[in-house]
Every structure is written in structure tokens, then in C-alpha cells.
Scaffold this active site. Structure first.
Site, mmCIF file in Angstrom:
data_model
loop_
_atom_site.group_PDB
_atom_site.id
_atom_site.type_symbol
_atom_site.label_atom_id
_atom_site.label_comp_id
_atom_site.label_asym_id
_atom_site.label_seq_id
_atom_site.Cartn_x
_atom_site.Cartn_y
_atom_site.Cartn_z
ATOM 1 N N GLU A 23 0.825 -1.215 0.000
ATOM 2 C CA GLU A 23 0.000 0.000 0.000
ATOM 3 C C GLU A 23 0.856 1.262 0.000
ATOM 4 O O GLU A 23 0.532 2.239 -0.673
ATOM 5 C CB GLU A 23 -0.954 -0.002 1.195
ATOM 6 N N TYR B 1 -6.575 6.806 3.585
ATOM 7 C CA TYR B 1 -6.721 5.711 2.626
ATOM 8 C C TYR B 1 -5.967 4.466 3.076
ATOM 9 O O TYR B 1 -6.522 3.358 3.132
ATOM 10 C CB TYR B 1 -6.241 6.109 1.219
ATOM 11 N N ASP C 273 -10.078 5.723 -2.487
ATOM 12 C CA ASP C 273 -8.860 6.057 -3.229
ATOM 13 C C ASP C 273 -9.264 6.732 -4.534
ATOM 14 O O ASP C 273 -10.445 6.944 -4.805
ATOM 15 C CB ASP C 273 -8.020 4.809 -3.496
#
Length: 327
Positions: free
Chosen positions: A47, A130, A148
Site C-alpha cells: 500500500e 486511505y 482512493d
DNA sequence: CAAGCGTGGTA
DNA sequence: TTACCAAGCTT
């Protein structure tokens, strides 16, 4: 729950959920951070790397990174210089430092395990709204609203009928995402993953492939005749910016085994030759990057400012007039 | 809230 | 070739 009490909005919502999740089961990419055996640490690393960076560029770096640092404590024990070098040319190298700091926090404050709590994730360096939600959802299977750029774009088109979402995240967008999120935990995870993938593969920013979209008949933007975006987004400046100079300096420092004399970094193409004669000749790799740096059309003041910024950000360190990656 | 932060592929 | 864009975060 009496089915006859279901509102029309609720029925449409569930229809969208089923169509998009079914599409995901057929068409989604097999990515290593989605594998059944993935660990929360692997998800977290992915991520961070995927922030503003395409999947294709992340994949090889992600593999080598986790081979080298398979647990948070492994990364925590590494030096910033090694971390920044391993980050390579992924871009935004401050992300590497923040991931390193996050690993140290995980080692020191969370017993070496990636926390599964959303608030604890949010408190880690480099992890914002996020990423905290993404890790909680994709690594731990929790129900959170993930927002996102892909999800924002899909929902802007599908529901709001607009070509592109606003420049910055609005409260209305977050509310919409919350409303669309399935109540069931497992379904909410699948929905988040599926909408994001739909935005990445079909409902793309530039040339959306609406003919392949599982919900094109439900799409408000398609129904409106796919009107263009109201305001064309402003592109990120690059040429002539401090960022370009910072990037060129970082390329030199990543390639250099030894600290680089500050005058060599700050030289321009005019003064570089005579300055280079006063210093031991660095390896060819370094010279290659130094040459690019020298040839940038950047005034001395800007070169100074760029280096000062890197030092302030901890991406570079200075000792005895020579600059290197932070030890 | 807008600006700043890397890098390379693609239209 | 230029400009846009890619699973954002921090200040």
C-alpha cells in the site's frame, strides 16, 4: 428483514454490488499482495509503495523488499541509506523513510506485529486515511470505507454523472462511499476491492472502456452522454522545479558508495569540469548521474534550496562538507 | 485547502 | 514531444 420493505435505492445498491463483485471474480488481476497467504506486513508495504505509483513498477521492488525484510523488525533494524537505496526509483523516496519509521514503531510499540486497529494504523508515519482503511480491510478483513482515486472516479461517474471527481476529497464523496458500502463485512471487503479494480482496469481516467463495464447500464455518466470534465486537472509541474533537482541529487547519492563533496553536487555544467579536477574521480555510475545533475538548467540558488530540502527531510546527510544518504 | 513531493509509461 | 497520470501523505 422483510424484502418488501426494501427501498428502491437499497435494491439498486445491491444490484450494483453484485454486478461489480461478480466482474471482479472474473477479471481481477492476480497480485501477490492479494494471495491467500499474504501477511499484513506484505499488504502494508504494497500500500505504501502503491501510493501514486503504478502496479507494474511496484511489483519487482515489492518482491525484493520483502525477501530482504520479511518482517517489520527486519526493516526497522536496517539503515536509512539501505532503505532508500532499496526503494530505488519508485519515486517519492520520503515514503521509504516513513515506511522505515513505521516499521520501527511497529517493532517498538506494537510487539513487531502490524496493528489491526484502524486508529493505530492511522497513527503510523506515512499512513493516512486511505492506507489505514486499506490495510484494515485487505489485510484484516474489516469493514471500512476505502476511498482512493479509483473509487472516487468510479463513484463520481456511476452515481454523480461527472467525468472526474473534484481535485480534493470532499465530505460528500466520503458520505457517498459510506452509503454504497455493503453492510455485511465480507461483502464490504469484496466491494472495496472490486470497485478499486474496476477503476484501475475499466473505468480509467483517460480512456474508459465502458463497453467492458459491468454497470454501464446503471452509469449516470454514460446516461448523460459521457460529458467531459468541467475543469481540466492541473498537471504536476516538473521541468525547472526543485523536485527535478532533488530527484537528480538523489540519483547521485543512491549511486555513490562514498560521500559526495558538496561542491560537486551544487556545480553546474560550467563550473563542473574544473571542480571535478579538484576531487578524486568517482565511479562511472556516479559520474553518469552527476553529469545529468550538472546539465539541469537550474540556477545555483535553486540547487542550494533543493539540497537543503533533502537535508531537512532526512533524505540526505552532510558531514565534513560531503553529502551522502543518511547512515 | 492548496502546494509540494519522484519517476517513467502512455496518448 | 508535451502533458497527463499512477492504490496519497504532510504541512
Amino acid at each position: 428483514m422483510n424484502p418488501s420493505a426494501e427501498t428502491p435505492v437499497g435494491e439498486r445498491r445491491r444490484g450494483l454490488q453484485r454486478a461489480v463483485v461478480d466482474w471482479y471474480r472474473r477479471e481481477s488481476r492476480e497480485l501477490p499482495w492479494r494471495a491467500p497467504e499474504r501477511t499484513p506486513w506484505q499488504v502494508l508495504v504494497s500500500e505504501i509503495m502503491l501510493q501514486q505509483t503504478p502496479v507494474a513498477r511496484v511489483l519487482p521492488v515489492w518482491r525484493r523488499w520483502l525477501e530482504r525484510w520479511p518482517e517489520p523488525s527486519d526493516l526497522a533494524d536496517a539503515s536509512p541509506a539501505d532503505v532508500v537505496r532499496a526503494w530505488g526509483r519508485l519515486g517519492y523516496p520520503r515514503r521509504a523513510l516513513r515506511l522505515h519509521a513505521a516499521a520501527q514503531s511497529i517493532r517498538d510499540e506494537h510487539g513487531g506485529r502490524v496493528p489491526d486497529d484502524h486508529a493505530a494504523l492511522l497513527a503510523l508515519p506515512g499512513i493516512g486515511a486511505y492506507t489505514a482503511a486499506a490495510v484494515a480491510v485487505f489485510a484484516f478483513g474489516q469493514r471500512h470505507t476505502v476511498v482512493d482515486t479509483n473509487i472516487r472516479r468510479v463513484e463520481a461517474r456511476l452515481v454523480s454523472g461527472r467525468a472526474l471527481p473534484s481535485r480534493s476529497l470532499t465530505a460528500a464523496e466520503t458520505r457517498l462511499a459510506e452509503e454504497l458500502l455493503p453492510d455485511d463485512v465480507a461483502e464490504s471487503v469484496a466491494w472495496n476491492q472490486a470497485v478499486m479494480e474496476l477503476g484501475a482496469l475499466v473505468c480509467t481516467a483517460r480512456s474508459p472502456r465502458c463497453d467492458e463495464c459491468p454497470v454501464q447500464d446503471e452509469c449516470a455518466w454514460v446516461a448523460a452522454g459521457r460529458p467531459p470534465a468541467e475543469k481540466t486537472p492541473r498537471g504536476q509541474a516538473w521541468k525547472g522545479t526543485d523536485r527535478q533537482v532533488r530527484g537528480a541529487i538523489m540519483a547521485v547519492l543512491r549511486a555513490a558508495e562514498e560521500p559526495v563533496p558538496r561542491p560537486l553536487l551544487l556545480a553546474d555544467v560550467v563550473s563542473a569540469e574544473q571542480l571535478a579536477a579538484q576531487h578524486p574521480s568517482p565511479p562511472d555510475v556516479v559520474v553518469e548521474h552527476l553529469t545529468k545533475l550538472w546539465h539541469l538548467p537550474a540556477p545555483a540558488e535553486q540547487r542550494e534550496r533543493a539540497l537543503a530540502g533533502l537535508l531537512a527531510d532526512g533524505l540526505a546527510a552532510q558531514d565534513d562538507g560531503a553529502v551522502s544518504l543518511p547512515a
